[in-house]
Scaffold this active site. Structure first.
Site, PDB file in Angstrom:
ATOM      1  N   ASP A  47       0.782  -1.335  -0.171  1.00 35.68           N
ATOM      2  CA  ASP A  47      -0.123  -0.003   0.085  1.00 35.68           C
ATOM      3  C   ASP A  47       0.913   1.271   0.122  1.00 35.68           C
ATOM      4  O   ASP A  47       0.470   2.302   0.522  1.00 35.68           O
ATOM      5  CB  ASP A  47      -0.814   0.125   1.089  1.00 35.68           C
ATOM      6  CG  ASP A  47      -0.188  -0.065   2.545  1.00 35.68           C
ATOM      7  OD1 ASP A  47       0.986  -0.254   2.523  1.00 35.68           O
ATOM      8  OD2 ASP A  47      -0.936   0.228   3.387  1.00 35.68           O
ATOM      9  N   GLU A  48       2.047   1.103  -0.464  1.00 29.52           N
ATOM     10  CA  GLU A  48       3.021   2.374  -0.527  1.00 29.52           C
ATOM     11  C   GLU A  48       3.658   2.353  -1.740  1.00 29.52           C
ATOM     12  O   GLU A  48       4.397   1.318  -1.874  1.00 29.52           O
ATOM     13  CB  GLU A  48       3.802   2.452   0.657  1.00 29.52           C
ATOM     14  CG  GLU A  48       4.631   3.737   0.762  1.00 29.52           C
ATOM     15  CD  GLU A  48       5.508   3.601   2.267  1.00 29.52           C
ATOM     16  OE1 GLU A  48       6.354   4.474   2.218  1.00 29.52           O
ATOM     17  OE2 GLU A  48       5.592   2.654   2.861  1.00 29.52           O
TER      18      GLU A  48
END
Length: 431
Positions: A47-48
């Site tokens: 998620d990054e």
């Protein structure tokens, strides 16, 4: 704390299961949206990410940048229901730090020299990426707590305090300097196979056989990647001298000392026999207490692309059974190395359809058993456990004794193969 102990202390505790399907789906959609916006995406985690938008935006137009970021955040939120925090800067350092200022669910743009200085100099030294607790404590004990405090220190002084490489990094970072480029394409440096659960050996013959199986598995993995290697490393976990004979987790490795040793090979190879021979040579040169070995791994480094030569690796062939009845008859399970993308979602849909049927046809049981065996052969134990957890969850809701008996039979056959191949067992009960 392990769940078993937690339940013992608090029997009424409410446990929340992992939702790997949802994580996988959301992460895929997140990256699909970003890649659609720009091909220059560096994946950091599920998620990054860092993205480079220099070629599609006017860097001098802050309104255009802000509108683009807002649109990206809104699109992601609409697609997966997750809020997004974004930091914008001229390099990876500033953009990452700016992301903290944008949290939660916001955005922060830090692109001009004076704005960068004002923001950066107000930050704690510990806020710099890569500065761990030990380094931050060392600087703080010398009176350097803010990034602005570090500006008075020369490169040589920082190198003296922190070491050459760390000192150079801190010197640049506190000034907002970061020359790292986005890593869009990752080049694999090594390939390995490790097992750190259920390892209990008593004789050198047992260890030799186990290492032979690992070497063969490593050959398969290198064959799938079509690479050869010329640096072999044996990695062992050996029970620490002050650790108990058996850890809290049944058949786990417990507190261990990590031991490794490497050997260069004259000719780059992926041959399991050659790898095994070199590994045993390394083992013979090490002082080991065999009964204390709790984890074993083999790694091949100095990889070379083998695409121009014919690989000596052959993948097992698949043949779908054609049957008159059964949910799985029309579904040919993909090779295990391909699962982990969209295919494992399809597998779970088929398994759900099977489990929700009126009766567990034997042809379906055979198909599932075969797939479990191949996952073990390919060493994809994590996916095997995930699928077992998935089926168990469905059958708990179904509450049908016949289905549970069939599934328990499959689990027994899985454990028999694990024991035969690796002389261990899977920790299925804790799933």
């Amino acid at each position: 704390m392990f769940l078993g102990k937690a339940l013992g202390l608090c029997p009424n505790i409410v446990t929340v299961p992992y939702e790997f399907d949802e994580y996988h789906s959301a992460s895929n959609e997140l990256y699909r949206i970003m890649v659609h916006k720009t091909p220059y995406v560096e994946v950091v985690s599920c998620d990054e990410a860092f993205i480079d938008v220099v070629e599609i935006l006017d860097a001098s137009n802050e309104d255009e940048i802000a509108a683009y970021v807002q649109e990206l955040r809104a699109e992601i939120h609409a697609a997966i229901g997750c809020t997004v925090s974004v930091g914008v800067g001229p390099n990876k350092l500033i953009s990452r730090m700016a992301t903290r200022a944008g949290k939660p669910n916001g955005q922060f743009i830090c692109r001009e020299g004076d704005a960068i200085k004002k923001y950066l100099h107000s930050q704690d030294v510990s806020d710099l990426p890569g500065i761990g607790r030990s380094t931050a404590h060392k600087l703080s004990s010398e009176g350097y707590k803010k990034c602005s405090d570090l500006l008075a220190l020369s490169r040589s002084k920082l190198s003296e305090l922190l070491g050459g490489k760390t000192g150079e990094t801190v010197f640049n970072f506190c000034r907002g300097i970061d020359t790292r480029e986005l890593t869009v394409k990752h080049e694999r440096k090594s390939i390995s196979v490790e097992i750190n659960y259920g390892i209990r050996v008593q004789t050198i013959k047992e260890l030799e056989l186990f290492l032979l199986n690992l070497s063969k598995e490593l050959e398969k993995r290198m064959g799938r990647e079509n690479v050869t290697g010329s640096l072999v490393t044996i990695k062992l976990k050996q029970r620490s001298e002050d650790a108990s004979l058996e850890p809290v987790k049944y058949m786990g490795h417990g507190i261990c000392d990590n031991i490794s040793k490497s050997l260069n090979i004259a000719t780059s190879t992926m041959d399991g026999g050659v790898i095994h021979s070199k590994v045993m040579s390394l083992i013979s040169s090490m002082s080991l207490v065999l009964s204390d070995i709790r984890g074993v791994g083999i790694q091949m480094g100095k990889l070379k692309d083998n695409s121009e030569t014919q690989s000596n690796f052959k993948q097992p062939k698949h043949s779908s059974k054609v049957v008159e009845r059964g949910v799985c008859k029309a579904f040919q399970f993909p090779e295990p190395e391909f699962v982990g993308s969209k295919d494992d979602m399809e597998i779970k849909r088929v398994l759900r359809s099977w489990c929700e049927g009126n009766e567990p046809y034997q042809v379906d049981v055979d198909q599932v058993d075969r797939y479990f065996r191949e996952l073990i052969d390919y060493g994809n134990i994590s996916l095997l456990l995930e699928i077992i957890r998935h089926i168990r969850k469905i059958l708990e809701l179904k509450n049908n004794c016949e289905w549970k008996a069939v599934f328990n039979g499959s689990l027994q056959r899985v454990q028999e193969k694990i024991h035969l191949d690796f002389n261990g067992i899977l920790d299925i009960e804790s799933l």
